[in-house]
Scaffold this motif. Structure first.
Motif, PDB file in Angstrom:
ATOM      1  N   LEU A  46       0.820  -1.223   0.174  1.00 27.64           N
ATOM      2  CA  LEU A  46       0.105   0.020  -0.051  1.00 27.64           C
ATOM      3  C   LEU A  46       0.927   1.235   0.107  1.00 27.64           C
ATOM      4  CD1 LEU A  46      -2.637  -1.253   2.704  1.00 27.64           C
ATOM      5  CD2 LEU A  46      -2.885  -1.200   0.186  1.00 27.64           C
ATOM      6  N   ASP A  65      -1.392  -4.759   2.687  1.00 21.27           N
ATOM      7  CA  ASP A  65      -2.761  -5.142   3.073  1.00 21.27           C
ATOM      8  C   ASP A  65      -2.739  -6.595   3.840  1.00 21.27           C
ATOM      9  OD1 ASP A  65      -5.423  -5.843   3.610  1.00 21.27           O
ATOM     10  OD2 ASP A  65      -5.867  -5.370   1.439  1.00 21.27           O
ATOM     11  N   SER A  67      -5.423  -8.098   5.372  1.00 19.55           N
ATOM     12  CA  SER A  67      -6.874  -8.233   5.678  1.00 19.55           C
ATOM     13  C   SER A  67      -7.453  -9.573   5.138  1.00 19.55           C
ATOM     14  CB  SER A  67      -7.733  -7.154   5.061  1.00 19.55           C
ATOM     15  OG  SER A  67      -7.518  -7.110   3.641  1.00 19.55           O
TER      16      SER A  67
END
Length: 136
Positions: A46, A65, A67
């Motif tokens: 990112l 990321d 997630s």
């Protein structure tokens, strides 16, 4: 080649082929261990991103990321390297951190100024950031 030499050669060749056949049969009979299922994890970087400007000697957090990680990560230990244009450099900016950490602090190295740098996040595989600028 004499008849005796030819006979010895034929016997040696026969023994070699018999040994190979026996070895092949034994190898085929061994049980095959089931490999643990593993997933390749390629988290997108990112930061830094396009438009980012770093100055030599500064510290920055490279972020990615985390997630949606898979259950079984093949290599959970990360490493960040610097890339210039389409070439990897030998510069390791950080290493030995958990890939699921999502960020690591790096110090901008003393390199030639340019607008075509990116960082490469290694764990299971290599995933690089967008190109950014390093200035003096």
């Amino acid at each position: 080649m004499s008849s005796h030499s030819s006979s010895v050669f034929t016997q040696c060749l026969f023994l070699l082929l018999a040994f190979f056949a026996l070895f092949s049969q034994l190898a085929a009979a061994l049980p095959v261990a089931e490999l643990e299922k593993r997933d390749v994890y390629v988290p997108p970087v990112l930061y830094p991103h396009s438009g980012t400007v770093w100055y030599k000697g500064q510290t920055h957090n490279v972020t990615w990321d985390v997630s949606d990680p898979p259950v079984n990560i093949t290599n959970s230990i990360g490493r960040i390297m610097l890339r210039k244009a389409n070439l990897a450099t030998p510069l390791i900016l950080a290493k030995g951190f958990p890939i699921l950490q999502g960020r690591v602090e790096v110090t901008v190295p003393w390199v030639i100024e340019g607008t075509d740098y990116s960082v490469v996040l290694f764990g299971d595989s290599g995933n690089w950031s967008q190109q950014f600028t390093i200035l003096e």
